[in-house]
Design an enzyme around this catalytic site. Structure first.
Site, PDB file in Angstrom:
ATOM      1  N   LYS A  84       0.841  -1.207   0.000  1.00  0.00           N
ATOM      2  CA  LYS A  84       0.000   0.000   0.000  1.00  0.00           C
ATOM      3  C   LYS A  84       0.869   1.248   0.000  1.00  0.00           C
ATOM      4  O   LYS A  84       1.882   1.316   0.716  1.00  0.00           O
ATOM      5  CB  LYS A  84      -0.895  -0.019   1.244  1.00  0.00           C
ATOM      6  CG  LYS A  84      -1.885   1.132   1.326  1.00  0.00           C
ATOM      7  CD  LYS A  84      -2.736   1.026   2.579  1.00  0.00           C
ATOM      8  CE  LYS A  84      -3.789   2.101   2.663  1.00  0.00           C
ATOM      9  NZ  LYS A  84      -4.583   2.024   3.909  1.00  0.00           N
ATOM     10  N   SER A 159      -9.510   1.925   3.190  1.00  0.00           N
ATOM     11  CA  SER A 159      -8.668   2.677   2.283  1.00  0.00           C
ATOM     12  C   SER A 159      -7.649   1.823   1.521  1.00  0.00           C
ATOM     13  O   SER A 159      -7.067   2.291   0.552  1.00  0.00           O
ATOM     14  CB  SER A 159      -7.915   3.768   3.063  1.00  0.00           C
ATOM     15  OG  SER A 159      -7.062   3.181   4.021  1.00  0.00           O
ATOM     16  N   SER A 183      -9.578  -0.416   7.401  1.00  0.00           N
ATOM     17  CA  SER A 183      -9.082  -0.325   6.029  1.00  0.00           C
ATOM     18  C   SER A 183      -8.402  -1.556   5.465  1.00  0.00           C
ATOM     19  O   SER A 183      -8.089  -1.588   4.281  1.00  0.00           O
ATOM     20  CB  SER A 183      -8.120   0.851   5.900  1.00  0.00           C
ATOM     21  OG  SER A 183      -8.854   2.021   5.769  1.00  0.00           O
TER      22      SER A 183
HETATM   23  N1  GLN Z   1     -12.838   4.185   6.853  1.00  0.00           N
HETATM   24  C1  GLN Z   1     -12.107   4.635   7.995  1.00  0.00           C
HETATM   25  C2  GLN Z   1     -11.731   6.086   7.839  1.00  0.00           C
HETATM   26  O1  GLN Z   1     -12.089   6.629   6.860  1.00  0.00           O
HETATM   27  C3  GLN Z   1     -10.915   3.791   8.233  1.00  0.00           C
HETATM   28  C4  GLN Z   1      -9.725   4.143   7.442  1.00  0.00           C
HETATM   29  C5  GLN Z   1      -8.537   3.310   7.781  1.00  0.00           C
HETATM   30  O2  GLN Z   1      -8.668   2.272   8.451  1.00  0.00           O
HETATM   31  N2  GLN Z   1      -7.385   3.760   7.379  1.00  0.00           N
HETATM   32  O3  GLN Z   1     -11.098   6.654   8.668  1.00  0.00           O
END
Ligand code: GLN
Length: 484
Positions: A84, A159, A183
């Site tokens: 990532k 994400s 994410s």
């Molecule tokens: N969807 C969550 C957010 O927008 C989690 C994002 C993540 O785990 N990096 O913060």
């Protein structure tokens, strides 16, 4: 080689090793085919932002040399990995999905990257993600969304959408993502692969671009439980470069995957099944039935603080993000928008560089930390975080693992929620709790909806009980649970 190319999308780590040992192919041959395949497939999903063929082939050559000289090439020998793009890689562009870092080339490697390469892993490239890992759909990337490999008009999840899609497409055997509020697990669920969020501190965060430091985790993706566990095994463990990385001993995860889960006590949290779409509930409940057949004892439990989790998470995460993102000031790291004064330069750079979601979070985070609101929001959220952790502590006095859905619904349409951030945040309800408590949790495929969209089932266990979590997940996989 053509046989190799044909099977490349489904190879697992064990098959890679077998092929190398039998000299069916060399690591360099495998890597060249994998790079070619990934580049051809990529336009379908937009999973990769950058390929790093030189680095990949150099790593493959090291593996081949070791094999030729009879040296141990490492547990990940020849295994292709997608990383990532919030995890830094020396000499390879790391954008964090942001316009600001479009040309940023880090001078060092993350600890997880160093460890996986030392174990013989081959990094093929860097994967698309929501800007600074903020999002649940990958639509917040400055480089376009990642399309779901099962339905191109739907999101891959976020994400870590690029890493999940790459593994689902078979362009890498395994991948690294990051999880702050879901994410890794959520895109794994949406793309039908395994995604693991380890205990907080299990994996060093050194070289993981900070979003919300008390919640950030690096976590692995794989098409099988074994591959995800193998990747975690190679990157986990104490690291002097991250003061929050744990000293806890690292068990052998693979040795404990013996299929025996008889008598394991599982809890189904009531609060996670109310309001769940029937499309998602069906496969998850079928998964629970299979676990019962394997000899697990299932009972209903309650995690009453769940209803506060989304609000609590979005206060703490944005507060920490507003501080962490202050470093992108146009002086260091990023592209700069010139202006007459220093403060105008800051303003112009940040104004032009950050996308809408990052700006929203910086404002929200600054607000909840500001004088007069700190006690009402930030401090209160910290107290609620303790309640959420307490809920889990009490539950784990009665059960060995918790089984839950990953998301309220399967992958939604691209564009469906993008104009309604609150709606988007609410979809994180079942994943943010694990991060707030710092416990290990993972998503495993448990079948598909009638429309053919993958559905994930979540397994959560006590702090540092990744081994117990993997054993359950592996037994579920071997019993055919992944296909529902
Ligand atoms: N969807 C969550 C957010 O927008 C989690 C994002 C993540 O785990 N990096 O913060």
């Amino acid at each position: 080689m053509s046989a190799l190319a044909a099977g490349i999308a489904t190879l697992d780590a064990r098959q890679v090793r077998k092929g190398l040992d039998a000299r069916d192919f060399s690591a360099v041959e495998l890597t060249s085919s994998a790079l070619e395949f990934a580049q051809v497939e990529n336009p379908q999903t937009n999973a990769y932002l950058t390929f790093c063929p030189e680095r990949a082939l150099a790593a493959a050559e090291r593996v081949d040399k070791k094999l030729a000289s009879g040296e141990d090439p490492g547990p990940l020998a020849g295994v292709t990995v997608a990383v990532k793009d919030v995890i830094v890689t020396r000499g390879v562009r790391t954008t964090c999905g942001s316009r600001l870092l479009e040309r940023y080339v880090p001078p060092y490697d993350a600890t997880a990257v160093i460890r996986l390469e030392q174990a013989g892993g081959i990094i093929l490239g860097k994967t698309n993600c929501d800007e600074f890992a903020m999002g649940s759909s990958n639509e917040n990337s400055a480089f376009g969304p990642v399309m779901n490999p099962f339905a191109p008009d739907r999101v891959s999840g976020g994400s870590s959408g690029g890493s999940a899609a790459a593994v689902a497409q078979g362009t890498a055997v395994v991948a690294l993502g990051s999880d702050t509020g879901g994410s890794v697990r959520q895109p794994a669920g949406f793309c039908g692969v395994v995604g693991v969020t380890p205990t907080y501190g299990r994996v060093s965060r050194y070289g993981l671009t900070a979003f919300a430091s008390s919640l950030d985790h690096i976590g692995p993706f794989g098409r099988t439980v074994r591959d995800a566990a193998l990747l975690l095994q190679t990157i986990a463990g104490r690291d002097e470069c991250d003061a929050t990385s744990a000293f806890a001993p690292l068990p052998d995860y693979l040795a404990q995957q013996n299929g025996d889960v008889k008598g394991r006590k599982l809890g189904l949290p009531r609060e996670y099944f109310d309001g769940l779409s029937s499309e998602s509930a069906g496969p998850v409940l079928k998964g629970v039935e299979l676990l019962k057949k394997l000899g697990c004892e299932v009972k209903e439990i309650s995690l009453p603080a769940t209803k506060y989790a989304v609000a609590c998470y979005y206060i703490i995460a944005t507060a920490e993000a507003s501080a962490n993102l202050a470093r992108y000031d146009g002086v260091r790291y990023t592209t700069r928008v010139a202006a007459d004064t220093l403060s105008d330069m800051y303003r112009a750079t940040r104004g032009a560089g950050f996308g809408a979601e990052c700006k929203r979070r910086i404002m929200l985070g600054t607000y909840v930390l500001s004088h007069g609101y700190y006690d009402a929001y930030y401090l209160k959220a910290q107290k609620v975080r303790t309640l959420i952790a307490e809920d889990f502590r009490k539950a784990f006095a009665e059960v060995d693992a918790i089984i839950a859905p990953v998301s309220p619904s399967p992958a939604f349409k691209i564009g469906e929620k993008i104009d309604d951030p609150v709606e988007m945040y609410l979809a994180d309800i079942y994943t943010v709790t694990g991060d707030l408590a710092g416990i290990p949790c993972m998503s495993v495929p448990c079948g598909k909806t009638a429309g053919g969209l993958p559905v994930g089932m979540q397994i959560l266990t006590r702090h540092f009980d990744e081994a117990g979590m993997f054993r359950l997940a592996d037994a579920f996989e071997k019993a055919g649970g992944f296909t529902g």
